[in-house]
Design a protein around this motif. Structure first.
Motif, PDB file in Angstrom:
ATOM      1  N   THR A  57       0.819  -1.207   0.000  1.00 24.66           N
ATOM      2  CA  THR A  57       0.000   0.000   0.000  1.00 24.66           C
ATOM      3  C   THR A  57       0.854   1.259   0.000  1.00 24.66           C
ATOM      4  N   GLY A  71      -8.246  -4.451  -0.204  1.00 21.34           N
ATOM      5  CA  GLY A  71      -8.749  -5.036  -1.430  1.00 21.34           C
ATOM      6  C   GLY A  71      -9.205  -6.463  -1.253  1.00 21.34           C
ATOM      7  N   VAL A  78     -11.905  -2.852  -4.405  1.00 18.75           N
ATOM      8  CA  VAL A  78     -11.045  -2.104  -3.501  1.00 18.75           C
ATOM      9  C   VAL A  78     -11.927  -1.211  -2.636  1.00 18.75           C
TER      10      VAL A  78
END
Length: 121
Positions: A57, A71, A78
């Motif tokens: 991320t 997700g 998402v």
């Protein structure tokens, strides 16, 4: 054809929370990453958060500690959990997917239609 469908925007008071969702569907071969961008009136579109297929991320400094991206690879979906919202978070939020089309095998970005988030008392 690839579609990104967003949901979850709305009006919230400062300090409140919202959860955005984006589902990708259609002729998808592989998704490398999905992300949320936002664009406020008179400003350029900016990256808010991104998640890769390996669950790595990345966040804009302005949302670190307040927003969480997650997700569901099986659902090509998402989410963006937004907490401690501020008036400056007001913007149209766009879902983005970096993916390979199933038939053309071309990798490119796809965009959702956008969802409005307004933070105001």
């Amino acid at each position: 054809q690839v579609q990104l469908v967003e949901s979850g925007g709305g009006l919230v008071q400062p300090g409140g929370s919202l959860r955005l969702s984006c589902a990708a569907s259609g002729s998808i071969f592989k998704i490398y990453a999905m992300a949320w961008y936002r664009q406020a009136p008179g400003k350029q579109r900016e990256l808010v958060a991104q998640i890769t297929s390996e669950d790595s991320t990345n966040y804009a400094n302005s949302v670190k500690g307040r927003f969480t991206i997650s997700g569901d690879n099986a659902k090509n979906t998402v989410y963006l959990q937004m907490n401690s919202l501020k008036p400056e978070d007001t913007a149209v939020y766009y879902c983005n997917a970096d993916l390979v089309h199933r038939f053309s095998l071309i990798r490119r970005d796809y965009w959702g239609q956008g969802t409005q988030v307004t933070v105001s008392s």
